[in-house]
Design a protein around this motif. Structure first.
Motif, short mmCIF file in Angstrom:
data_model
loop_
_atom_site.label_atom_id
_atom_site.label_comp_id
_atom_site.label_asym_id
_atom_site.label_seq_id
_atom_site.Cartn_x
_atom_site.Cartn_y
_atom_site.Cartn_z
N THR A 68 -1.57 10.62 3.53
CA THR A 68 -1.63 10.50 2.07
C THR A 68 -1.60 11.87 1.41
O THR A 68 -0.81 12.11 0.49
N HIS A 124 5.59 15.71 -2.20
CA HIS A 124 6.32 15.12 -3.33
C HIS A 124 5.98 15.79 -4.65
O HIS A 124 6.62 15.51 -5.67
N THR A 168 9.45 8.09 -5.47
CA THR A 168 9.72 8.50 -4.08
C THR A 168 8.41 8.61 -3.31
O THR A 168 8.33 8.19 -2.17
N MET A 169 7.42 9.18 -3.98
CA MET A 169 6.13 9.33 -3.32
C MET A 169 5.53 7.95 -3.01
O MET A 169 5.01 7.71 -1.93
N GLN A 218 7.17 6.53 -0.02
CA GLN A 218 6.67 7.16 1.21
C GLN A 218 5.28 6.60 1.57
O GLN A 218 5.00 6.32 2.73
N GLN A 219 4.45 6.43 0.55
CA GLN A 219 3.10 5.91 0.83
C GLN A 219 3.17 4.45 1.29
O GLN A 219 2.35 4.02 2.10
N ASN A 225 4.03 4.68 4.89
CA ASN A 225 2.82 5.06 5.62
C ASN A 225 1.89 3.86 5.79
O ASN A 225 1.31 3.63 6.85
N PRO A 264 11.68 13.27 12.88
CA PRO A 264 11.73 12.58 11.60
C PRO A 264 13.12 12.03 11.30
O PRO A 264 14.12 12.68 11.61
N HIS A 286 15.33 10.13 8.03
CA HIS A 286 15.26 9.89 6.59
C HIS A 286 15.78 8.49 6.26
O HIS A 286 16.86 8.11 6.68
N PRO A 291 15.07 8.40 0.35
CA PRO A 291 14.26 9.58 0.04
C PRO A 291 12.98 9.67 0.89
O PRO A 291 12.29 10.67 0.84
N VAL A 328 10.65 9.43 4.56
CA VAL A 328 10.78 9.93 5.94
C VAL A 328 9.88 9.13 6.86
O VAL A 328 8.76 8.77 6.50
N SER A 382 -3.43 2.99 1.73
CA SER A 382 -2.51 4.09 1.45
C SER A 382 -2.35 4.33 -0.05
O SER A 382 -2.44 5.45 -0.53
N ALA A 407 -5.67 5.49 -1.70
CA ALA A 407 -5.91 6.92 -1.47
C ALA A 407 -5.03 7.78 -2.35
O ALA A 407 -5.42 8.85 -2.79
N THR A 408 -3.84 7.27 -2.64
CA THR A 408 -2.91 8.05 -3.47
C THR A 408 -3.34 8.03 -4.94
O THR A 408 -3.39 9.07 -5.57
#
Lengths: 443, 291
Positions: A241, A248, B3-4, B7-8, B11, B129, B131, B134, B136, B252, B255-256
């Motif tokens: 996280t 980002h 994008t973030m 990704q989260q 995850n 990694p 892709h 956007p 990973v 996830s 937490a973000t």
């Protein structure tokens, strides 16, 4: 027949037990004196010998073990070397150093308990080790109230607050207080390509949180943009996280401020998210500690900064090579900063005893205060700065050495020296910090 | 920002897969034997530590190390069933509950004695990694997701179409009736434990490779496994997959957007809310085994 042989066996066992106890009593000598030492003439009437007992209080387990264990190993290595060469010479008596060791488990309350045990049960007056800050700072609160009983000689416990609280002058530190880490190091970060840096720090630890904030304060002065601060705690294992958020947010570099294992896991997470940006780590440790978590490839483009420690080629006199060789031979591991500082502390203690020509704790402490850099054994690893009058310690009993910037070597699979920063920066910055904090705390 | 979030989400899906694996074993065991098998967490860490020992200490290749670790876990699970739980089956539930907790603590302490308190990791092979737009994902994490789905699909098939599956379902619905119909209760119980422990072993290997293992990891994971099991309702394989993913995603994203410091709480908060409105689980009309 069976009864008879059992009786003979019992008699033999009793004789053996008495012999062992007698030899143990002889070996231990009489009870220790108030100076934590004892001495007397050799049986053959020749040179006199004696024993000096020091306490070792270190973080052998727990979250600080990454520093505490090497620190302990450095202490033992130096003591073995001193003893092998006849010990500490005071007048015509050679004193062998004996260590009384305790594990403070990296825990504040445990450190208070182990220091109290060393003082009240083992009756020692000098306690060395102190490889991690949390335990050291807690124990210092006890030491401050018992200034006539104890002198703490601290290695890697580098929290800046330690010297703020050292108002009684019975704490000495060879490891540089981390208050001025950022001054030269942030400039070095800029050199390795850090322009927009994200920080991941162990903010629930005083030493790390103070350092993280100081780094961030210095970023602006050096033209580095801070893109965010993410938090973690000791023993955290999942950093996806935090890493995702910083990457980002546009970070082109990451600074980790925390224990070695957690920092290594952060490095691994960053690489697993496909990023090869420079990562600067506050904690150094040994190559094997990092490779326990990351692959060699993941460590590429990683840096660390640390107080002066053994680094091949750092000096021309072979000191670094000799220490590294001795450490590897003794412990089958490469040295780091904490072991070098603890190793040097033993030589500092030896120099203080020999300067005082006494085993009286207060006389030795006074001699330590007056030690000059030139009094130290040339085997000392740290490149200590000679202060006014060639003195080793300043008015706060703090010694100074420059910082080393290390880059991960893919070939050698460990940290290698890349630059030396912060020479001569320490005393003024540290003095300013201590006085400011003392004023704030009314000390 | 989007994008973030993507990704989260990725995850969270990967972490959620681990919760699904552990919840699946727990769900089977609870369904068939009515046991709150807290020691399931012990099996997870045994796999992690054995995997670490085989690959990092002994230097063995990853694949045989994984297989051997899972076999060892299966054996541990079978031994637990045979020598710890089976003799206690006629005793009050509280005895079994304490026994399970006791085994969890003992293994936790033993692990600390043997491997120490510091986190340990297995270096996953060919972990590079890749892709996806956007976002990973490492090849290993992708493999974990795919293997999870394959294993759970296989388990669903086993339960739905095989004699063993029918026996397990019969036992879960009515133990006595199943016995009368010729189901070998002891053998079926042992097989359920074996399968559940193998899943726990797989979870332990994945966890130690992707994150890191510490002695207390077993306790944390088994609690999350129970949370997933309760969230979706007992023995619901497709539901357990969704439940695991919900748990991983909530953690996830929580937490973000809220705080990393309370990451472990978010899933349980969702569980409490779900229990208020759907006490039998999100996907069950009433507490029963569904396949």
């Amino acid at each position: 027949m069976k009864k008879g042989s059992m009786r003979i066996g019992k008699v033999l066992l009793s004789v053996l037990l008495i012999a062992v106890l007698t030899s143990m009593t002889a070996a231990c000598g009489g009870s220790g004196s108030g100076s934590g030492s004892d001495g007397g003439a050799d049986a053959d009437g020749g040179a006199k010998t004696g024993t000096i007992v020091w306490g070792v209080d270190d973080s052998l387990t727990g979250t600080g073990a990454g520093s505490g264990l090497p620190s302990y190993q450095g202490t033992v290595l130096a003591v073995e070397q001193v003893n092998a060469e006849g010990g500490i010479q005071i007048g015509d008596t050679s004193y062998t150093i004996q260590l009384k060791e305790y594990d403070n488990k990296s825990d504040a309350s445990e450190a208070v308990s182990t220091l109290t045990k060393l003082l009240d049960v083992d009756k020692v007056h000098f306690v060395i080790g102190w490889g991690s800050s949390t335990a050291t700072l807690a124990a210092a609160q006890i030491a401050m109230t018992r200034q006539d009983d104890v002198t703490m000689v601290v290695g890697n416990g580098r929290t800046p607050m330690l010297m703020v609280y050292n108002t009684q002058g019975n704490i000495f530190r060879s490891g540089t207080g981390n208050v001025y880490d950022p001054i030269g190091i942030v400039q070095y970060m800029k050199e390795v390509g850090c322009n927009k840096t994200g920080v991941i720090a162990m903010m629930n630890d005083t030493a790390y949180s103070v350092s993280a904030k100081q780094y961030m304060e210095k970023f602006e002065e050096c033209g580095i943009e801070s893109v965010g601060l993410e938090n973690f705690e000791a023993n955290d294992t999942d950093f996806n996280t935090q890493v995702t958020k910083l990457l980002h947010a546009g970070a082109d570099s990451i600074l980790t401020v925390g224990n070695i294992i957690e920092s290594a896991t952060i490095v691994r997470t960053i690489r697993e998210q496909g990023s090869d940006i420079p990562i600067v780590n506050f904690s150094a440790g040994t190559g094997s500690q990092w490779l326990g978590v990351c692959t060699n490839e993941q460590m590429n483009n990683c840096y660390t900064t640390r107080p002066w420690a053994s680094a091949i080629g750092a000096t021309d006199d072979g000191t670094q090579e000799a220490y590294t060789e001795a450490y590897i031979a003794r412990w089958n591991d490469s040295p780091a900063q904490a072991d070098c500082q603890a190793y040097d502390d033993v030589w500092i203690m030896k120099a203080a005893y020999e300067k005082a020509q006494s085993t009286d704790p207060l006389e030795v402490r006074a001699a330590m205060k007056e030690l000059k850099v030139s009094d130290l054994d040339p085997r000392c690893v740290d490149a200590f700065e000679a202060l006014d009058g060639d003195k080793l310690f300043d008015e706060f009993n703090q010694a100074y050495a420059p910082y080393q910037c290390m880059r991960w070597s893919m070939e050698e699979k460990t940290w290698t020296l890349a630059a030396v920063v912060g020479r001569n920066l320490g005393p003024a910055a540290h003095r300013e910090y201590v006085l400011e904090q003392r004023e704030k705390e009314g000390l | 920002m989007s994008t973030m979030v993507l990704q989260q989400v990725i995850n969270g899906i990967v972490t959620g897969g681990l919760y699904t694996l552990i919840a699946m074993g727990l769900s089977q065991i609870f369904g068939v034997l009515g046991i709150s098998h807290f020691a399931h967490g012990s099996v997870v860490i045994i796999a992690g530590y054995l995997g670490y020992t085989f690959t990092r200490v002994l230097g063995w290749a990853l694949f045989p190390s994984v297989i051997l670790s899972i076999i060892c876990c299966t054996v541990v699970g079978l031994l637990m069933e045979r020598f710890a739980y089976r003799p206690m089956m006629t005793k009050p539930q509280i005895n079994i509950f304490i026994l399970a907790l006791g085994m969890l603590f003992i293994v936790d302490n033993l692990a600390e004695m043997i491997w120490g308190p510091d986190p340990l990791a297995i270096q996953a092979a060919s972990n590079v990694p890749i892709h996806i737009g956007p976002a990973v994902l490492t090849t290993f994490r992708l493999a974990v997701v795919l293997i999870n789905f394959a294993v759970l699909f296989g388990l669903w098939g086993l339960m739905k179409f095989t004699k063993l599956g029918r026996s397990i379902r019969a036992m879960a619905q009515n133990r006595e009736a199943a016995k009368i119909l010729g189901v070998n209760l002891n053998q079926t119980s042992a097989l359920v434990f074996g399968i559940g422990s193998a899943l726990a072993g797989l979870c332990g290997i994945f966890y130690t490779s992707m994150i890191q293992i510490v002695p207390s990891s077993g306790g944390t994971l088994v609690l999350k496994g129970f949370a997933v099991m309760i969230l979706v309702g007992l023995g619901n394989i497709p539901g357990t997959i969704v439940g695991g993913l919900i748990m991983g995603l909530v953690e996830s994203l929580g937490a973000t957007f809220i705080s990393e410091a309370f990451k472990d709480s978010y899933g349980f908060l969702v569980l409490i809310l779900a229990m208020l409105f759907k006490p039998d689980g999100l996907f069950n009309r009433k507490t029963q085994i569904k396949y």
